[in-house]
Design a protein around this motif. Structure first.
Motif, PDB file in Angstrom:
ATOM      1  N   GLU A   1      -1.731  -6.361  -5.527  1.00  0.00           N
ATOM      2  CA  GLU A   1      -1.342  -6.347  -4.124  1.00  0.00           C
ATOM      3  C   GLU A   1      -2.421  -7.008  -3.276  1.00  0.00           C
ATOM      4  O   GLU A   1      -3.610  -6.902  -3.583  1.00  0.00           O
TER       5      GLU A   1
ATOM      6  N   ARG B   1       5.871  -6.123   2.213  1.00  0.00           N
ATOM      7  CA  ARG B   1       5.900  -4.997   3.144  1.00  0.00           C
ATOM      8  C   ARG B   1       5.246  -5.425   4.456  1.00  0.00           C
ATOM      9  O   ARG B   1       4.025  -5.342   4.605  1.00  0.00           O
TER      10      ARG B   1
ATOM     11  N   ALA C   1      10.155   0.141   1.477  1.00  0.00           N
ATOM     12  CA  ALA C   1       9.657  -1.231   1.366  1.00  0.00           C
ATOM     13  C   ALA C   1      10.712  -2.244   1.776  1.00  0.00           C
ATOM     14  O   ALA C   1      10.413  -3.245   2.444  1.00  0.00           O
TER      15      ALA C   1
ATOM     16  N   THR D   1       1.743  -6.951   3.405  1.00  0.00           N
ATOM     17  CA  THR D   1       1.308  -6.581   2.068  1.00  0.00           C
ATOM     18  C   THR D   1       2.252  -7.222   1.056  1.00  0.00           C
ATOM     19  O   THR D   1       3.471  -7.022   1.118  1.00  0.00           O
TER      20      THR D   1
ATOM     21  N   GLU E   1       7.361  -7.587  -4.012  1.00  0.00           N
ATOM     22  CA  GLU E   1       7.649  -6.812  -2.814  1.00  0.00           C
ATOM     23  C   GLU E   1       6.887  -7.411  -1.644  1.00  0.00           C
ATOM     24  O   GLU E   1       5.756  -7.885  -1.803  1.00  0.00           O
TER      25      GLU E   1
ATOM     26  N   GLU F   1       2.125   6.332   3.582  1.00  0.00           N
ATOM     27  CA  GLU F   1       1.490   5.382   2.674  1.00  0.00           C
ATOM     28  C   GLU F   1       2.023   3.967   2.855  1.00  0.00           C
ATOM     29  O   GLU F   1       1.251   3.008   2.930  1.00  0.00           O
ATOM     30  N   LEU F   2       3.346   3.826   2.931  1.00  0.00           N
ATOM     31  CA  LEU F   2       3.959   2.505   2.891  1.00  0.00           C
ATOM     32  C   LEU F   2       4.266   1.939   4.273  1.00  0.00           C
ATOM     33  O   LEU F   2       4.223   0.725   4.477  1.00  0.00           O
ATOM     34  N   ASP F   3       4.601   2.794   5.223  1.00  0.00           N
ATOM     35  CA  ASP F   3       5.091   2.337   6.524  1.00  0.00           C
ATOM     36  C   ASP F   3       4.434   3.138   7.638  1.00  0.00           C
ATOM     37  O   ASP F   3       5.109   3.810   8.424  1.00  0.00           O
TER      38      ASP F   3
ATOM     39  N   ARG G   1      10.573   4.916  -2.115  1.00  0.00           N
ATOM     40  CA  ARG G   1       9.658   3.777  -2.167  1.00  0.00           C
ATOM     41  C   ARG G   1      10.424   2.459  -2.062  1.00  0.00           C
ATOM     42  O   ARG G   1      10.030   1.548  -1.317  1.00  0.00           O
TER      43      ARG G   1
END
Length: 797
Positions: A249, A204, A400, A215, A202, A450-452, A396
């Protein structure tokens, strides 16, 4: 190494869901074994290609295809494989629709329950040198959804369809503009990925105005934990790092000196940088744009690079009921139509999909902002298992996948579900059962944070900004305005002073050529069976006629019905857009419902299901112009959505219908950048008069009564046709006022298009309309009824 597995597929029916044979329109073909299949694709398109079903777009053939979604299907192919020494061989499934079991050489390697997710299965232990078999079996969507409904208890929704009980494109199950064509199949690419050492699982990219924080998630084969060299390069800047043993990661900060920013349309160039990420021998490439995006929740305005953006947008629905058919060329055509109409944004509506990579790539390139709904729409959704896990996994995956796109401006939790709980009587029906609130107010915002974290999240639309606030309050958050069309005249838009309108629309029929190709009725009438079938809105045809109100006469034949209802749609939406734009900066955006259609239907779309522009599209092109002159309430608004002041002399001329001047006034006007200047009108008029406003080459007209009450003279004009490359030019010179001049060349050939529509000419004025066509047209017919129309055309004909 990646290889697609798109060749040699066949499909077969393997069984029927309980109750399917009770369908009164059961028309299942007798032989459904080893049918050639196209991958990516769907059962419906394969059956169509094999000649086993009728075209669902034509007449009411759709009604005979309900059995397809109640049938179990099996896709089968073979492929050759040789052991090339890689540690892992993964079967990569970018899209399986929806409830699937995957077997390789008789071994089940995985199962899926979500159309919106990507899947990857380690199949190396089951491969053999030489010939291998791959089978994907699909459970009937209705069977799965009904089983979940029975297990968890029913939930309210707008249709007698169980779409909220399966993680699948909701509008597959029908909508008030779409057919019920419940699909199955391998709808996105499928292939084998062979790899060793490490792979990039992945990427990100979290963009900043001065760079990117990248990431990188790394996967190693079981038993391998060696460090992996990782790098990220943006433009000419390269940063290196190392994922140590056991580290999955790594985030690399890439600062770009003297960056060139990405801007949305009308605010600057949408500059893109190449991003290259490596981990060991694996490489990923993409494009990113450097920019910031914020949401001011109180005023509900999007701010890009510190600059508020007035959103001139369209709602987007899936462009085809069978989305595997929507390729880059079709997207480019549709996006081109949005951009040419003045749009700077699209809203991906929650009853559809997370769209393809090509969709967001094109939005990045064109500078179109994208508002992305999570796929929840108009229904109460269960939060129990397996849905809680599936929703988290799909969110998720897609956060991503999409977060690197600078065009993506906002994540939105749902479409109209909070409104449903507040205003549609859901609590009484639910009896305490879950309905999705946990997704919209907890799970989804937590995942975005958390992700974005650099992109705003909004729980739903309409939404006031607070769980206890009334979603119908126009002073906060977003509103959807459906009183117009539902019950009120379109002039009711003037009663709203909203912050942001995320949905509003008014219906009109598709282009004549589109309707004629889909309906074999003879004669074609507003109420003939095929025309009625291609109207999915409840009581839609009555509302079309009621919506004419006092604005236009009631039609007595199909040709008048078609022209007047299309004209009324165009007027209604132009009225609303102009009203809301004149309220800038209090109101900071509109998303017209809707840009596109997925099949030939009477609907709210500006571009019909065959890709033809309706008169609405031309009206919106004028209403969405960056600089707009429009009558607003009791004055004239000079709307300037550009970075430079707009100055000049506003001239107001009161005329009789014969063109003679009654009175005139002039005033110097200056509208500041991204601002509106409103000027008073110093005189009133009568039904036999028209007020003309002109400013820097723009013009708007105000009549003082509805068209049936205006004493228009019978239209009198000169019209002639000349040939131009690729078509014809239609020259019209008015001797009298010509109200809403319209040209419908697709009545003469399906390929024919015109460059403008719905033009009002005052006596002595001329216009040239350019028609393009793949075939020569009857020049005399181009300037005769019913191809050339206006409201005040002489009658009887």
């Amino acid at each position: 190494m990646y290889r697609t597995l798109h060749e040699g597929w066949t499909m077969s029916a393997t069984g029927t869901a309980a109750g399917a044979a009770d369908d009164p329109r059961w028309t299942r073909p007798p032989h459904l074994e080893s049918i050639p299949a196209t991958v990516p694709g769907s059962v419906h398109t394969d059956l169509l290609a094999a000649g086993l079903i009728a075209d669902p777009y034509v007449d009411d053939h759709e009604l005979g295809l309900g059995w397809i979604g109640r049938t179990h299907w099996r896709y089968t192919t073979g492929f050759d494989w040789q052991d090339d020494g890689f540690d892992r061989v993964d079967l990569v499934c970018d899209g399986l629709d929806t409830i699937a079991s995957i077997t390789v050489n008789g071994h089940e390697v995985g199962a899926t329950a979500n159309m919106h997710r990507r899947y990857r299965f380690d199949v190396r232990p089951h491969l053999r040198p030489g010939a291998n078999d791959l089978v994907v079996g699909f459970t009937a969507p209705y069977e799965y959804a009904q089983e979940q409904l029975r297990r968890l208890g029913d939930r309210p929704g707008p249709y007698d369809e169980p779409y909220q009980f399966i993680r699948k494109m909701a509008c597959n199950f029908g909508w008030d503009w779409g057919p019920t064509l419940v699909t199955a199949g391998i709808w996105r690419p499928i292939g084998l990925h062979s790899w060793s050492g490490a792979r990039i699982a992945e990427v990100r990219p979290s963009v900043r105005p001065d760079g990117v924080d990248v990431t990188v998630a790394v996967e190693r084969p079981a038993g391998r934990a060696a460090p992996v060299a990782v790098s990220a390069q943006v433009g000419d800047v390269r940063v290196e790092g190392k994922a140590t043993a056991g580290q999955d990661e790594l985030t690399l900060r890439v600062d770009v000196p003297e960056p060139t920013l990405w801007w949305p349309r009308g605010h600057g160039e949408p500059h893109l940088y190449d991003l290259t990420v490596t981990a060991g021998d694996d490489t990923r490439t993409s494009r990113v744009g450097l920019r910031s995006v914020e949401l001011d929740p109180d005023a509900f305005r999007l701010i890009v690079n510190g600059e508020p953006v007035y959103v001139r947008g369209f709602n987007w629905i899936p462009d085809d009921p069978f989305p595997a058919r929507t390729g880059p060329a079709q997207l480019r055509e549709r996006f081109g139509q949005a951009v040419a109409a003045g749009a700077n944004a699209l809203r991906v509506w929650g009853g559809g999909l997370y769209e393809s990579d090509a969709f967001y790539d094109l939005a990045d390139e064109l500078g179109l902002l994208v508002w992305q709904d999570f796929p929840f729409a108009c229904a109460a959704y269960p939060e129990e298992e397996p849905f809680a896990t599936e929703v988290e996994a799909e969110a998720r995956d897609n956060i991503a996948r999409l977060m690197g796109h600078p065009s993506l401006a906002l994540w939105c939790g749902n479409n109209e579900n909070i409104e449903g709980h507040q205003h549609w009587g859901w609590p009484a029906e639910l009896g305490g059962r879950t309905w999705g609130a946990g997704y919209y107010h907890d799970r989804l915002p937590r995942l975005v944070a958390e992700l974005d974290p650099g992109r705003p999240y909004w729980p739903g639309t309409p939404y006031s900004g607070h769980p206890d606030g009334d979603v119908h309050d126009p002073a906060t958050g977003t509103v959807h305005i459906w009183t117009v069309w539902g019950s009120a005249d379109y002039t009711h838009y003037a009663d709203y002073t909203p912050r942001f309108v995320a949905e509003f629309g008014f219906q009109g029929p598709p282009a004549y050529a589109t309707l004629r190709a889909a309906v074999t009725d003879d004669p074609l009438t507003p109420d003939s069976p095929g025309v009625r079938h291609h109207q999915k809105a409840a009581d839609g045809n009555r509302k079309l006629l009621t919506g004419l109100g006092e604005h236009l006469p009631q039609p007595s034949n199909f040709d008048d019905w078609h022209y007047w209802t299309q004209l009324n749609q165009a007027r209604a939406m132009a009225f609303g857009v102009r009203r809301f734009r004149a309220l800038m900066p209090y109101c900071m955006g509109t998303f017209v419902w809707q840009l596109n259609d997925c099949w030939p239907v009477t609907s709210w779309a500006a571009v019909d299901g065959a890709g033809r522009r309706k008169p609405l599209w031309y009206a919106l092109r004028r209403a969405y112009a960056a600089r707009l002159l429009t009558f607003h309430e009791d004055g004239v608004a000079v709307v300037n959505d550009t970075p430079s002041p707009w100055t000049g002399t506003l001239t107001l001329t009161l005329r009789n219908l014969d063109g003679s001047t009654v009175d005139t006034a002039a005033v110097a006007v200056s509208a500041a950048p991204r601002a509106v200047a409103v000027c008073a009108v110093p005189f009133t008029g009568a039904p036999a008069q028209v007020l003309e406003a002109t400013f820097d080459g723009r013009r708007d007209l105000r009549f003082f009564a509805e068209d049936p009450q205006v004493p228009f003279p019978p239209a009198d004009f000169d019209a002639h046709v000349t040939d131009v490359p690729g078509g014809h030019a239609v020259h019209v010179t008015a001797r009298t006022v010509i109200r809403e001049l319209a040209l419908f060349p697709d009545r003469l050939h399906p390929s024919a298009t015109v460059d403008d529509h719905l033009l009002t000419l005052l006596p002595g004025e001329s216009v040239t309309l350019t028609v393009h066509s793949d075939a020569p047209l009857d020049r005399a017919a181009l300037i005769r009824h019913p191809v050339l129309r206006c409201v005040n055309e002489p009658r009887p004909r």
